[in-house]
Design a protein around this motif. Structure first.
Motif, mmCIF file in Angstrom:
data_model
loop_
_atom_site.group_PDB
_atom_site.id
_atom_site.type_symbol
_atom_site.label_atom_id
_atom_site.label_comp_id
_atom_site.label_asym_id
_atom_site.label_seq_id
_atom_site.Cartn_x
_atom_site.Cartn_y
_atom_site.Cartn_z
ATOM 1 N N PHE A 34 0.835 -1.191 0.000
ATOM 2 C CA PHE A 34 0.000 0.000 0.000
ATOM 3 C C PHE A 34 0.871 1.243 0.000
ATOM 4 O O PHE A 34 2.016 1.222 0.462
ATOM 5 C CB PHE A 34 -0.875 0.051 1.270
ATOM 6 N N TYR A 36 0.455 4.939 1.768
ATOM 7 C CA TYR A 36 -0.318 5.757 2.694
ATOM 8 C C TYR A 36 0.244 7.165 2.651
ATOM 9 O O TYR A 36 1.419 7.386 2.339
ATOM 10 C CB TYR A 36 -0.196 5.221 4.130
ATOM 11 N N GLN A 38 0.727 10.602 5.070
ATOM 12 C CA GLN A 38 0.674 11.075 6.450
ATOM 13 C C GLN A 38 1.000 12.566 6.475
ATOM 14 O O GLN A 38 2.084 12.980 6.051
ATOM 15 C CB GLN A 38 1.652 10.300 7.356
ATOM 16 N N GLU A 43 -2.533 10.955 11.696
ATOM 17 C CA GLU A 43 -2.475 9.532 11.418
ATOM 18 C C GLU A 43 -2.301 9.274 9.920
ATOM 19 O O GLU A 43 -2.700 10.091 9.095
ATOM 20 C CB GLU A 43 -3.748 8.831 11.927
ATOM 21 N N PRO A 44 -1.731 8.129 9.543
ATOM 22 C CA PRO A 44 -1.626 7.787 8.120
ATOM 23 C C PRO A 44 -3.012 7.514 7.535
ATOM 24 O O PRO A 44 -3.884 6.998 8.224
ATOM 25 C CB PRO A 44 -0.803 6.497 8.125
ATOM 26 N N LEU A 46 -4.917 5.820 4.005
ATOM 27 C CA LEU A 46 -4.702 4.999 2.825
ATOM 28 C C LEU A 46 -4.846 5.829 1.568
ATOM 29 O O LEU A 46 -5.846 6.500 1.354
ATOM 30 C CB LEU A 46 -5.697 3.833 2.805
ATOM 31 N N SER A 49 -3.938 0.930 -2.817
ATOM 32 C CA SER A 49 -3.290 -0.373 -2.801
ATOM 33 C C SER A 49 -2.400 -0.475 -4.036
ATOM 34 O O SER A 49 -2.550 0.288 -4.989
ATOM 35 C CB SER A 49 -4.345 -1.481 -2.837
ATOM 36 N N PHE A 101 6.162 -0.469 7.897
ATOM 37 C CA PHE A 101 6.187 0.846 7.277
ATOM 38 C C PHE A 101 7.598 1.255 6.888
ATOM 39 O O PHE A 101 8.553 1.005 7.625
ATOM 40 C CB PHE A 101 5.661 1.892 8.266
ATOM 41 N N GLY A 102 7.698 1.910 5.757
ATOM 42 C CA GLY A 102 8.926 2.610 5.447
ATOM 43 C C GLY A 102 8.960 3.897 6.260
ATOM 44 O O GLY A 102 7.961 4.277 6.884
#
Lengths: 111, 118
Positions: A34, A36, A38, A43-44, A46, A49, A101-102
């Protein structure tokens, strides 16, 4: 080696520019991917996908290359409101489908 | 739809006290909820996975006696930071998998709790 690696940026682009972000992941058993977004101190959320066949949502296009373990996000016609940190997220193939997460790539779009 | 409500959004506490953070799934049942921590300019790091009716699964390096997780119902998970210290100051955020099918599912996040321990 980090499980998910991204260039932290920042990427500084003018409005209207096209910008691309890349992400690599180390675990070949990863099953879902995914992007995302931020915003600062939030908060992150979406964004989209990512599928092997590639997918597009308006100005955003995501690509997945499983062989190279590489994910990309392309943003066309950048808007000021696109300024944010974009997180590459990989779902690990574990019992609870753990998200990894990256560190995120920061995008700054200027007038 | 698929909203996760997290409270409080911000808390300042004294060193040595405990803080409870709540996450509620408002319009769906979340059998599994994830708890993350994010330090400034770093990525979200998974702390633990919370399962309704059973013990939480903690990630390596996360002290389960310090970060107490309770998932008593399908709509509520809580994280309690016990005996908080300044190094626990961080952004804590919960997440649940959104109901869906195929490859279109994703994960929805609470709005986060910014904890400052003084």
């Amino acid at each position: 080696r980090k499980e998910v690696e991204q260039d932290p940026g920042p990427f500084n682009v003018p409005e209207g520019a096209t910008v691309a972000f890349n992400c690599t992941y180390s675990n070949s058993a990863s099953q879902s991917f995914f992007w995302y977004r931020q915003d600062c101190r939030k908060e992150p959320k979406l964004l989209m996908s990512v599928y092997s066949s590639g997918n597009e949502d308006g100005r955003f296009t995501a690509q997945l290359n499983r062989a190279s373990q590489y994910i990309s996000l392309l943003i066309r016609d950048s808007k000021l409101s696109d300024s944010a940190t974009y997180l590459c997220v990989v779902v690990m193939n574990t019992g609870f489908q753990k998200l990894v997460f990256g560190t995120g790539t920061r995008l700054l779009v200027s007038p | 739809g698929a909203v996760v409500s997290q409270h409080p959004s911000r808390v300042i506490c004294k060193s040595g006290t405990s803080v409870k953070i709540e996450c509620r799934s408002l319009d769906f049942q979340a059998t599994t909820m994830f708890w993350y921590r994010q330090f400034p300019k770093q990525s979200l790091m998974l702390m633990a996975t919370s399962n309704e009716g059973s013990k939480a699964t903690y990630e390596q390096g996360v002290e389960k006696d310090k970060f107490l997780i309770n998932h008593a119902s399908l709509t509520l998970s809580t994280l309690t930071v016990t005996s908080a210290h300044p190094e626990d100051s961080s952004f804590y955020i919960c997440s649940a998998r959104m109901p869906g099918r195929g490859q279109t599912y994703g994960y929805t996040f609470g709005s986060g709790t910014r904890l400052t321990v003084v």
